[in-house]
Design an enzyme around this catalytic site. Structure first.
Site, mmCIF file in Angstrom:
data_model
loop_
_atom_site.group_PDB
_atom_site.id
_atom_site.type_symbol
_atom_site.label_atom_id
_atom_site.label_comp_id
_atom_site.label_asym_id
_atom_site.label_seq_id
_atom_site.Cartn_x
_atom_site.Cartn_y
_atom_site.Cartn_z
ATOM 1 N N GLU A 1 -9.093 -2.020 -10.163
ATOM 2 C CA GLU A 1 -8.584 -2.017 -11.535
ATOM 3 C C GLU A 1 -7.196 -1.390 -11.654
ATOM 4 O OE1 GLU A 1 -11.716 -0.257 -13.839
ATOM 5 O OE2 GLU A 1 -13.109 -1.885 -13.355
ATOM 6 N N TYR B 1 -0.058 -4.559 -11.669
ATOM 7 C CA TYR B 1 0.564 -5.884 -11.543
ATOM 8 C C TYR B 1 0.776 -6.532 -12.906
ATOM 9 C CZ TYR B 1 -0.459 -5.314 -6.593
ATOM 10 O OH TYR B 1 -0.517 -4.836 -5.309
ATOM 11 N N TYR C 1 0.833 -1.196 0.000
ATOM 12 C CA TYR C 1 0.000 0.000 0.000
ATOM 13 C C TYR C 1 0.867 1.245 0.000
ATOM 14 C CZ TYR C 1 -4.111 -2.796 1.092
ATOM 15 O OH TYR C 1 -5.129 -3.704 1.032
#
Length: 172
Positions: free
Chosen positions: A136, A142, A97
């Site tokens: 999204e 990723y 995060y």
């Protein structure tokens, strides 16, 4: 602009709790009820839980600093600390995060590279994570970093069942 990383210790539990709450709320409050958010935050980020996770030898937490301010954090798991049975050749990124105000500075990539470095030092063959199917931006990030969806599992936000995509990157 300076970016630094620091491994967390049990003495960092309160700072970890603060950044965990802040980043989780920023990321998910708009798509979940306050009741489910509060239930999850209390379960996942209470001090006793975080202290237990910080003391697990198969888990590691890292703070990332941007210009000497805590900007985000990373949690990786190996062995039995992984949240899914993925075997000894895998490393899990359980949490990654970055505070909203520090996004778009390459910090997520920096933490992801740290996770890959740990995985390679430990001779892991793959690195994996779970990401909410509705996140999204994270899924796109990723994919850009070489992860592919290899499965899915249930994740509970309070009493609501949600789906996390399991995304994996092969290292060797």
């Amino acid at each position: 602009m300076t970016i630094n990383i620091k491994k967390c210790t049990p003495e960092d539990s309160r700072k970890l709790q603060e950044i965990s709450y802040e980043t989780f709320i920023e990321t998910f409050k708009h798509q979940n009820s306050p009741e489910n958010m509060n239930a999850y935050l209390e379960r996942a980020f209470n001090l006793k839980q975080l202290e237990k996770e910080l003391s697990n030898i198969s888990s590691q937490f890292f703070f990332v600093y941007f210009n000497n301010e805590v900007a985000g954090y990373l949690k990786v798991n190996t062995n039995d600390a992984q949240s899914e049975e993925m075997g000894d050749e895998s490393l899990e990124i359980e949490r990654i995060y970055i505070k909203n105000i520090f996004q778009k500075h390459g910090l997520g990539k920096y933490l992801l590279n740290k996770a890959m470095e740990i995985a390679m030092e430990r001779n892991k063959k793959k690195i994996w994570l779970g990401v909410w199917e509705k996140n999204e931006n994270a899924i796109s990030f990723y994919k850009k970093m070489g992860f592919v969806q290899t499965g899915a599992h249930s994740f509970y936000m309070g009493d609501e069942e949600q789906i996390d995509f399991i995304m994996t990157k092969t290292l060797i």
